[in-house]
Design a protein around this motif. Structure first.
Motif, short mmCIF file in Angstrom:
data_model
loop_
_atom_site.label_atom_id
_atom_site.label_comp_id
_atom_site.label_asym_id
_atom_site.label_seq_id
_atom_site.Cartn_x
_atom_site.Cartn_y
_atom_site.Cartn_z
N ASN A 47 -47.19 12.37 -62.76
CA ASN A 47 -47.42 10.94 -62.94
C ASN A 47 -48.36 10.39 -61.87
O ASN A 47 -49.13 9.47 -62.14
N PHE A 50 -51.81 11.28 -62.97
CA PHE A 50 -52.16 10.46 -64.13
C PHE A 50 -52.45 9.02 -63.72
O PHE A 50 -53.31 8.36 -64.31
N TYR A 54 -55.78 6.62 -64.35
CA TYR A 54 -55.78 5.22 -64.76
C TYR A 54 -56.46 4.34 -63.71
O TYR A 54 -56.96 3.28 -64.03
N GLY A 61 -57.67 6.80 -68.83
CA GLY A 61 -56.25 7.08 -68.95
C GLY A 61 -55.76 7.00 -70.37
O GLY A 61 -54.99 7.85 -70.84
N TYR A 65 -54.33 10.15 -72.60
CA TYR A 65 -52.98 10.12 -73.16
C TYR A 65 -53.02 10.28 -74.68
O TYR A 65 -52.21 11.02 -75.24
N PHE A 83 -46.00 11.86 -68.64
CA PHE A 83 -46.96 10.77 -68.58
C PHE A 83 -46.39 9.40 -68.94
O PHE A 83 -47.07 8.40 -68.80
N GLU A 87 -47.95 5.64 -68.06
CA GLU A 87 -48.54 4.98 -69.24
C GLU A 87 -47.97 3.58 -69.41
O GLU A 87 -48.72 2.62 -69.63
#
Length: 131
Positions: A47, A50, A54, A61, A65, A83, A87
């Motif tokens: 995360n 990720f 973003y 991002g 995804y 994720f 997200e």
């Protein structure tokens, strides 16, 4: 001679039957707890990376995804621990705030996730040593 200490633990869930268990057998659970914290730390590190994606841009991002899940519901469920948290947080930030504030909040989020990952890996090491 040392006295053995017994604990009453349920044999099967909701059965009401109990078996005697040595106090030393509790340490077998430490391996399970260690694996739990190690897995949680790994998910937090994924995360974290990720969230950096973003941080670059919302489109990067979002496209990554959507490429991972490819609009299949079961892949969204499988990708949730990897994720899902980032997200959700990134989409909430991008919907509520402008670009600059969102990127600052994503930096704070990434720092928080990094600190939580470090804590999880420290606890993983602690419980793994007890096993």
């Amino acid at each position: 001679m040392a006295r053995k200490m017994y604990l009453m633990v349920p044999r099967m869930p909701y059965s009401g039957c109990y078996k005697l268990m040595y106090r030393g057998d509790i340490y077998y659970m430490m391996g399970f707890i260690a694996v739990l914290f190690g897995t949680l730390g790994f998910f937090l590190i994924v995360n974290l990376f990720f969230s950096f994606l973003y941080l670059i841009s919302r489109a990067a991002g979002g496209k990554f995804y959507s490429w991972i899940v490819y609009d299949f519901e079961f892949l969204m469920i499988l990708a949730l621990p990897f994720f899902g948290l980032t997200e959700y947080v990134a989409n909430e930030f991008y919907e509520r705030f402008n670009g600059f504030v969102t990127r600052m909040l994503l930096l704070v989020y990434a720092l928080l996730v990094f600190i939580l990952a470090i804590i999880c890996f420290i606890l993983f090491g602690y419980f793994a040593d007890l096993d």
